[in-house]
Enzyme design. Structure first.
Site, PDB file in Angstrom:
ATOM      1  N   SER A 124       0.828  -1.207   0.000  1.00 45.70           N
ATOM      2  CA  SER A 124       0.000   0.000   0.000  1.00 45.70           C
ATOM      3  C   SER A 124       0.857   1.250   0.000  1.00 45.70           C
ATOM      4  O   SER A 124       1.981   1.250   0.528  1.00 45.70           O
ATOM      5  CB  SER A 124      -0.855  -0.004   1.269  1.00 45.70           C
ATOM      6  OG  SER A 124      -1.473   1.244   1.456  1.00 45.70           O
ATOM      7  N   TYR A 148      -1.730   0.249  10.003  1.00 48.96           N
ATOM      8  CA  TYR A 148      -1.938  -0.480   8.751  1.00 48.96           C
ATOM      9  C   TYR A 148      -0.684  -0.387   7.867  1.00 48.96           C
ATOM     10  O   TYR A 148      -0.169  -1.398   7.376  1.00 48.96           O
ATOM     11  CB  TYR A 148      -3.164   0.103   8.035  1.00 48.96           C
ATOM     12  CG  TYR A 148      -3.342  -0.387   6.627  1.00 48.96           C
ATOM     13  CD1 TYR A 148      -3.701  -1.709   6.373  1.00 48.96           C
ATOM     14  CD2 TYR A 148      -3.142   0.470   5.544  1.00 48.96           C
ATOM     15  CE1 TYR A 148      -3.851  -2.158   5.076  1.00 48.96           C
ATOM     16  CE2 TYR A 148      -3.301   0.030   4.250  1.00 48.96           C
ATOM     17  CZ  TYR A 148      -3.649  -1.287   4.023  1.00 48.96           C
ATOM     18  OH  TYR A 148      -3.797  -1.730   2.737  1.00 48.96           O
ATOM     19  N   LYS A 152       1.991  -3.397   6.639  1.00 47.61           N
ATOM     20  CA  LYS A 152       2.332  -3.682   5.233  1.00 47.61           C
ATOM     21  C   LYS A 152       3.852  -3.591   5.032  1.00 47.61           C
ATOM     22  O   LYS A 152       4.448  -4.407   4.339  1.00 47.61           O
ATOM     23  CB  LYS A 152       1.604  -2.705   4.300  1.00 47.61           C
ATOM     24  CG  LYS A 152       0.103  -2.937   4.221  1.00 47.61           C
ATOM     25  CD  LYS A 152      -0.191  -4.200   3.415  1.00 47.61           C
ATOM     26  CE  LYS A 152      -1.647  -4.551   3.382  1.00 47.61           C
ATOM     27  NZ  LYS A 152      -1.931  -5.777   2.633  1.00 47.61           N
TER      28      LYS A 152
HETATM   29  N1  UFG Z   1     -13.259  11.002   2.374  1.00 44.78           N
HETATM   30  C1  UFG Z   1     -14.293  11.894   2.615  1.00 44.78           C
HETATM   31  N2  UFG Z   1     -15.516  11.381   2.900  1.00 44.78           N
HETATM   32  C2  UFG Z   1     -15.782  10.036   2.944  1.00 44.78           C
HETATM   33  C3  UFG Z   1     -14.721   9.128   2.709  1.00 44.78           C
HETATM   34  C4  UFG Z   1     -13.465   9.655   2.432  1.00 44.78           C
HETATM   35  O1  UFG Z   1     -14.098  13.106   2.573  1.00 44.78           O
HETATM   36  O2  UFG Z   1     -16.939   9.639   3.215  1.00 44.78           O
HETATM   37  C5  UFG Z   1     -11.947  11.530   2.014  1.00 44.78           C
HETATM   38  C6  UFG Z   1     -10.828  11.093   2.953  1.00 44.78           C
HETATM   39  O3  UFG Z   1     -10.707  11.982   4.024  1.00 44.78           O
HETATM   40  C7  UFG Z   1      -9.628  11.109   1.992  1.00 44.78           C
HETATM   41  C8  UFG Z   1     -10.220  10.748   0.627  1.00 44.78           C
HETATM   42  O4  UFG Z   1     -11.622  11.008   0.746  1.00 44.78           O
HETATM   43  O5  UFG Z   1      -9.123  12.420   1.913  1.00 44.78           O
HETATM   44  C9  UFG Z   1     -10.026   9.285   0.257  1.00 44.78           C
HETATM   45  O6  UFG Z   1     -10.449   8.496   1.368  1.00 44.78           O
HETATM   46  P1  UFG Z   1     -10.639   6.915   1.280  1.00 44.78           P
HETATM   47  O7  UFG Z   1     -11.143   6.473   2.614  1.00 44.78           O
HETATM   48  O8  UFG Z   1     -11.460   6.563   0.092  1.00 44.78           O
HETATM   49  O9  UFG Z   1      -9.180   6.373   1.019  1.00 44.78           O
HETATM   50  P2  UFG Z   1      -7.814   6.659   1.821  1.00 44.78           P
HETATM   51  O10 UFG Z   1      -7.008   7.621   0.975  1.00 44.78           O
HETATM   52  O11 UFG Z   1      -8.057   7.065   3.213  1.00 44.78           O
HETATM   53  O12 UFG Z   1      -7.145   5.236   1.916  1.00 44.78           O
HETATM   54  C10 UFG Z   1      -6.953   4.358   0.833  1.00 44.78           C
HETATM   55  C11 UFG Z   1      -7.081   2.928   1.343  1.00 44.78           C
HETATM   56  C12 UFG Z   1      -5.969   2.645   2.311  1.00 44.78           C
HETATM   57  C13 UFG Z   1      -4.633   2.942   1.698  1.00 44.78           C
HETATM   58  C14 UFG Z   1      -4.608   4.335   1.125  1.00 44.78           C
HETATM   59  C15 UFG Z   1      -3.336   4.524   0.372  1.00 44.78           C
HETATM   60  O13 UFG Z   1      -8.322   2.745   1.973  1.00 44.78           O
HETATM   61  O14 UFG Z   1      -6.029   1.286   2.668  1.00 44.78           O
HETATM   62  O15 UFG Z   1      -5.703   4.547   0.256  1.00 44.78           O
HETATM   63  O16 UFG Z   1      -3.313   5.733  -0.278  1.00 44.78           O
HETATM   64  F1  UFG Z   1      -3.656   2.855   2.614  1.00 44.78           F
END
Ligand code: UFG
Length: 332
Positions: A124, A148, A152
């Protein structure tokens, strides 16, 4: 290309999950036999396509893993089974390490015992931690900021030691934000924490989407991420497996190389769905870096891989197609 007659049966751990099921689909369409191990905690039986053998069980169970390698003629492993929710990994590091490190070691030890030489590991972007520059390439220091990402990175290190000591051939694929759907398989986490499925769910039920923070140092104030299509991720696994002899010991970023903000994703989803998706602005979510965008040059050069989908609209469009066909996810 590698002679595939030597690698006919691929074990995909976590192959009933979102990314794992599409990787299994990619391997199947390439002519491999595919055996999936999944505990169905996050995975779905319906995400295992006809022609793929599903064995329900847990990688934490050493005897189960030993039995799988003993009974099935496995030639190589794609290891995707993991706890992947960052927030949960912080609240419960014990579970995260038991699954992602302990479970992974059971798998490696099973491979050693049964003479299975090859593994491609789902890593990741979380291994990098807070980015020191954008785009992030593989030379960026690995300094995870959450459990997490630690889990990894630890497993990448374990692979490296097993490679040196026991000759296990391995490569790690560090994905950025997996998104989109194939024709048959899509994203259905319970609970759903990811942005794109939450936004598309809102286009169906008009629930308000929470935007975590609009005061980041980006053009529109929301976080920027690199969304990479799940089918492209699957393709990268197939290619890596086939070239593993040349790629062993390496780690590669998988991204689209382009960033899109949270508000940009919501705008694109409004265009695609025709729904004026309602939002609420909330405080920042703990542990979210402002910007994560990959450099994918190394994967291009060494694996010969590049994303086919590099427009956010196309990625969201594919997810929306799947969502409309499965408005309540799998099991409908
Ligand atoms: N976000 C919102 N509202 C939501 C969900 C997410 O504003 O309802 C925002 C988050 O704050 C973030 C972006 O959208 O800024 C993306 O969030 P995600 O939860 O879709 O994904 P993440 O970037 O947090 O994480 C993902 C995977 C992880 C991995 C990471 C690596 O879920 O397992 O990408 O970049 F580690």
């Amino acid at each position: 290309m590698t002679d595939r007659s030597f690698k006919t049966n691929i074990l995909v751990t976590g192959g009933a999950g979102y990314v794992g099921s599409v990787v299994a689909e990619g391997l199947l369409s390439r002519g491999y036999r595919v055996t999936v191990v999944d505990n169905l905690q996050q995975g779905h039986r319906e995400a295992v396509l006809p022609g793929v053998e599903l064995i329900v069980g847990d990688i934490r169970d050493e005897a189960f893993i030993d039995n799988v390698f003993g009974r099935y003629d496995i030639d190589a492993v794609v290891h995707m089974a993991a706890d992947s929710i960052v927030e949960r990994s912080m609240a419960d590091p014990r579970e995260c390490f038991i699954n992602n490190v302990g479970g992974g070691m059971n798998l490696l030890n099973g491979m050693l015992k049964h003479g299975v030489p090859d593994i491609v590991f789902s890593s990741s972007a979380a291994v990098y931690g807070e980015p020191r520059g954008i785009p992030i390439d593989e030379d960026h220091p690995c300094d995870p900021v959450n459990t997490y990402g630690d889990s990894k990175y630890m497993f990448e290190r374990i692979l490296s030691r097993y490679g040196m000591a026991y000759g296990i051939k391995h490569a790690s694929l560090r994905y950025f934000n997996a998104a989109g759907a194939s024709d048959r398989l899509g994203e259905d986490h319970r609970p759903e924490t990811h942005l794109i499925p939450n936004v598309l769910q809102s286009a169906i039920d008009r629930a308000r989407v929470t935007v975590y923070g609009n005061d980041y140092p980006t053009d529109d104030g929301s976080c920027i991420r690199d969304y990479v299509h799940v089918g492209d991720i699957a393709q990268a696994h197939v290619l890596t497996l086939e070239k593993l002899g040349d790629l062993s010991g390496r780690a590669y970023n998988l991204g689209s190389g382009k960033g899109c903000s949270v508000l940009g994703v919501i705008e694109a989803a409004r265009r695609i769905t025709g729904v004026d998706i309602p939002i609420d602005i909330a405080p920042r979510r703990a542990g979210d870096p402002a910007i994560l965008v990959a450099s994918c040059e190394l994967a291009k050069k060494e694996i010969g891989w590049g994303p086919e989908f590099d427009r956010i609209d196309d990625i969201i469009e594919s997810a929306w197609r799947w969502k409309r066909e499965h408005p309540a996810g799998y099991g409908d």
